[in-house]
Design a protein around this motif. Structure first.
Motif, PDB file in Angstrom:
ATOM      1  N   UNK A 122      -8.346  -1.238   5.623  1.00  0.00           N
ATOM      2  CA  UNK A 122      -7.592  -2.013   4.635  1.00  0.00           C
ATOM      3  C   UNK A 122      -7.977  -1.476   3.265  1.00  0.00           C
ATOM      4  N   UNK A 123      -7.000  -1.274   2.387  1.00  0.00           N
ATOM      5  CA  UNK A 123      -7.298  -0.638   1.103  1.00  0.00           C
ATOM      6  C   UNK A 123      -6.274  -1.068   0.058  1.00  0.00           C
ATOM      7  N   UNK A 124      -6.625  -0.816  -1.188  1.00  0.00           N
ATOM      8  CA  UNK A 124      -5.691  -0.979  -2.293  1.00  0.00           C
ATOM      9  C   UNK A 124      -4.739   0.217  -2.335  1.00  0.00           C
ATOM     10  N   UNK A 125      -3.603   0.038  -2.940  1.00  0.00           N
ATOM     11  CA  UNK A 125      -2.646   1.143  -3.012  1.00  0.00           C
ATOM     12  C   UNK A 125      -3.195   2.330  -3.809  1.00  0.00           C
ATOM     13  N   UNK A 126      -3.763   2.162  -5.004  1.00  0.00           N
ATOM     14  CA  UNK A 126      -4.311   3.328  -5.721  1.00  0.00           C
ATOM     15  C   UNK A 126      -5.458   3.989  -4.977  1.00  0.00           C
ATOM     16  N   UNK A 127      -6.286   3.197  -4.314  1.00  0.00           N
ATOM     17  CA  UNK A 127      -7.394   3.782  -3.555  1.00  0.00           C
ATOM     18  C   UNK A 127      -6.885   4.594  -2.369  1.00  0.00           C
ATOM     19  N   UNK A 128      -5.853   4.107  -1.717  1.00  0.00           N
ATOM     20  CA  UNK A 128      -5.297   4.841  -0.586  1.00  0.00           C
ATOM     21  C   UNK A 128      -4.644   6.141  -1.017  1.00  0.00           C
ATOM     22  N   UNK A 129      -3.911   6.117  -2.149  1.00  0.00           N
ATOM     23  CA  UNK A 129      -3.252   7.340  -2.622  1.00  0.00           C
ATOM     24  C   UNK A 129      -4.274   8.402  -3.000  1.00  0.00           C
ATOM     25  N   UNK A 130      -5.373   7.982  -3.619  1.00  0.00           N
ATOM     26  CA  UNK A 130      -6.413   8.936  -3.990  1.00  0.00           C
ATOM     27  C   UNK A 130      -7.097   9.540  -2.778  1.00  0.00           C
ATOM     28  N   UNK A 131      -7.072   8.853  -1.665  1.00  0.00           N
ATOM     29  CA  UNK A 131      -7.737   9.330  -0.453  1.00  0.00           C
ATOM     30  C   UNK A 131      -6.752   9.826   0.601  1.00  0.00           C
ATOM     31  N   UNK A 132      -5.550  10.195   0.186  1.00  0.00           N
ATOM     32  CA  UNK A 132      -4.609  10.869   1.091  1.00  0.00           C
ATOM     33  C   UNK A 132      -3.810   9.953   1.987  1.00  0.00           C
ATOM     34  N   UNK A 133      -3.580   8.725   1.599  1.00  0.00           N
ATOM     35  CA  UNK A 133      -2.764   7.842   2.424  1.00  0.00           C
ATOM     36  C   UNK A 133      -1.286   8.193   2.282  1.00  0.00           C
ATOM     37  N   UNK A 134      -0.471   7.726   3.227  1.00  0.00           N
ATOM     38  CA  UNK A 134       0.966   7.969   3.202  1.00  0.00           C
ATOM     39  C   UNK A 134       1.689   6.655   3.452  1.00  0.00           C
ATOM     40  N   UNK A 135       2.816   6.460   2.761  1.00  0.00           N
ATOM     41  CA  UNK A 135       3.555   5.199   2.836  1.00  0.00           C
ATOM     42  C   UNK A 135       5.033   5.496   3.022  1.00  0.00           C
ATOM     43  N   UNK A 136       5.675   4.709   3.870  1.00  0.00           N
ATOM     44  CA  UNK A 136       7.104   4.849   4.135  1.00  0.00           C
ATOM     45  C   UNK A 136       7.861   3.727   3.435  1.00  0.00           C
ATOM     46  N   UNK A 137       8.900   4.106   2.692  1.00  0.00           N
ATOM     47  CA  UNK A 137       9.644   3.151   1.880  1.00  0.00           C
ATOM     48  C   UNK A 137      11.000   2.843   2.499  1.00  0.00           C
ATOM     49  N   UNK A 138      10.986   2.427   3.750  1.00  0.00           N
ATOM     50  CA  UNK A 138      12.217   2.011   4.421  1.00  0.00           C
ATOM     51  C   UNK A 138      11.835   1.136   5.610  1.00  0.00           C
ATOM     52  N   UNK A 139      12.794   0.312   6.037  1.00  0.00           N
ATOM     53  CA  UNK A 139      12.646  -0.582   7.190  1.00  0.00           C
ATOM     54  C   UNK A 139      11.404  -1.461   7.053  1.00  0.00           C
ATOM     55  N   UNK A 140      10.358  -1.211   7.850  1.00  0.00           N
ATOM     56  CA  UNK A 140       9.178  -2.084   7.842  1.00  0.00           C
ATOM     57  C   UNK A 140       8.116  -1.654   6.844  1.00  0.00           C
ATOM     58  N   UNK A 141       8.320  -0.580   6.074  1.00  0.00           N
ATOM     59  CA  UNK A 141       7.405  -0.138   5.016  1.00  0.00           C
ATOM     60  C   UNK A 141       5.973   0.019   5.537  1.00  0.00           C
TER      61      UNK A 141
END
Length: 448
Positions: A122-141
């Motif tokens: 579980x993480x914050x959005x800025x923390x995840x982006x800095x550590x290589x997270x990926x997010x999908x912006x459609x359907x269930x996000x």
């Protein structure tokens, strides 16, 4: 308090830092307000990374922070709350996040969970982006950590071909690593050497909006669906028509004003206008009225400079050359030999009777270049009258017959013999192929 105007999509324009925030109105904040998101605690406003920063009453959050939260539900319409997220639902998600600890910064308030199998990060959005997270912006996000992020599948043949040569990003023209890394994306619609920087693709999506497509082959469906799967944010994809993003070049004031401009200059070789600005001088009618080319409309001339009559059409020099070439092709050409190949009559295809100058297209199968020749008839051959032949009628052939006066029967072989007739005096005919009815047997019978 200064009045706050609302946009057509229901969002109030950015008030200045000195103006108070109105109640029950969704306000788009700017950097000058110096307010932080209640989910991630960041004051930075980046539509590409965190989305725009909004405030509704006492709630301030980035749009992506609430959109990607694992338990946030969009129970309202786009005009309610923050793009469908009601205040009570946002506050409930903030309460839940206050009990979760970010796996990266070790602080409370984490609301984004990884969707990987058996992954409890579980993480914050800025923390995840800095550590290589990926997010999908459609359907269930969905969101994925660096370990479980989706890796793009690339054909091995295409990958080997790309790695053997230097590859440049087609958007920024800088070198890009031709490998499915978090910083590079391969376009499956273009196949070979179609590599881009992820940041370049994201900037293109934000700029193009609804018109987002492949910059190389202009593919829309395949390219857009793959980019969404790989975590590219396209504003027009998940937002409804109320907030559909147009291209950035369409929002520029007077961006298409030049399309309404009309050519207003005389392009004749010798301009006879006596005024000061003779090339651009024009009247609404008369000798100095500028007439545009009937074909292209990009050149003009004064009516007097080209001796144009009232209803006469004028063509510029370039269009006149093209018209002359087209007219030469329609001159009469004799037809030699038999036309072999495909023959098509244009007028017949249009279900109209062909005129005198019927155009015939014929292609010679023996020619290597399969060129198409246009042949025109000036004096078409007169059609030959069709002769209607009446069918011949064959008369029946009678072998014998009976005379009504004598009651005797005569045939070709046995001469005259008597037959018996009934009271109705009906005659009996014996049909065969031995005697023709046209032979004059009655004369011979009378002579015997």
């Amino acid at each position: 308090m200064a009045p706050t105007t609302r946009r057509s999509n229901g969002v109030a324009r950015r008030p200045t830092a000195r103006q108070p925030i109105p109640k029950n109105v969704l306000v788009e904040l700017s950097v000058s307000h110096n307010k932080a998101c209640m989910f991630c605690g960041q004051k930075e406003i980046s539509e590409k990374l965190y989305g725009l920063l909004y405030q509704l009453n006492d709630v301030i959050c980035h749009y992506f922070c609430i959109l990607l939260s694992s338990r946030a539900n969009q129970n309202g319409t786009d005009r309610e709350g923050i793009w469908g997220f009601l205040l009570k639902d946002i506050k409930a998600e903030l309460t839940r996040g206050s009990k979760e600890t970010c796996v990266y910064c070790k602080k409370k308030g984490a609301t984004i969970s990884c969707c990987g199998v058996k992954c409890r990060k579980v993480f914050h959005l800025p923390c995840g982006i800095k550590n290589g997270s990926m997010h999908q912006y459609f359907q269930s996000f969905k969101s994925f950590c660096q370990q479980h992020r989706i890796t793009q599948a690339v054909d091995l043949d295409e990958l080997q071909t790309s790695t053997s040569t230097s590859v440049q990003c087609s958007i920024c023209k800088e070198d890009v690593i031709p490998s499915p890394l978090p910083t590079s994306i391969w376009a499956p619609c273009c196949k070979r050497n179609a590599w881009f920087h992820r940041t370049c693709i994201q900037d293109l999506a934000l700029s193009a909006g609804y018109f987002f497509k492949c910059p190389l082959c202009n593919n829309v469906e395949t390219f857009k669906s793959r980019m969404l799967t790989l975590g590219i944010y396209i504003p027009s994809r998940y937002l409804k028509k109320l907030n559909r993003r147009d291209a950035s070049w369409e929002t520029v004031p007077n961006a298409f004003a030049e399309l309404l401009e009309r050519h207003s200059a005389c392009n004749a070789p010798t301009c006879l206008c006596p005024h000061l600005n003779r090339r651009t001088h024009q009247h609404e009618s008369g000798s100095w009225e500028i007439i545009l080319c009937h074909t292209c409309g990009s050149n003009g001339t004064h009516r007097l400079c080209s001796s144009i009559k009232c209803d006469q059409r004028w063509l510029c020099t370039a269009c006149t050359v093209v018209a002359d070439k087209t007219k030469k092709k329609r001159l009469a050409l004799p037809i030699q030999g038999n036309c072999s190949g495909i023959s098509v009559l244009f007028e017949q295809a249009l279900n109209r009777p062909p005129p005198d100058d019927t155009i015939l297209i014929s292609s010679d199968d023996d020619s290597s270049d399969s060129s198409i020749q246009c042949i025109t008839y000036i004096n078409p051959p007169t059609p030959q009258p069709q002769v209607i032949q009446t069918p011949q009628i064959r008369l029946p052939i009678i072998a014998s017959y009976t005379s009504m006066s004598t009651g005797s029967t005569r045939n070709r072989f046995s001469g005259r013999f008597s037959i018996s007739t009934n009271q109705s005096k009906s005659l009996t005919y014996i049909i065969s192929d031995s005697i023709d009815l046209t032979s004059d047997d009655d004369d011979g019978a009378n002579n015997t």
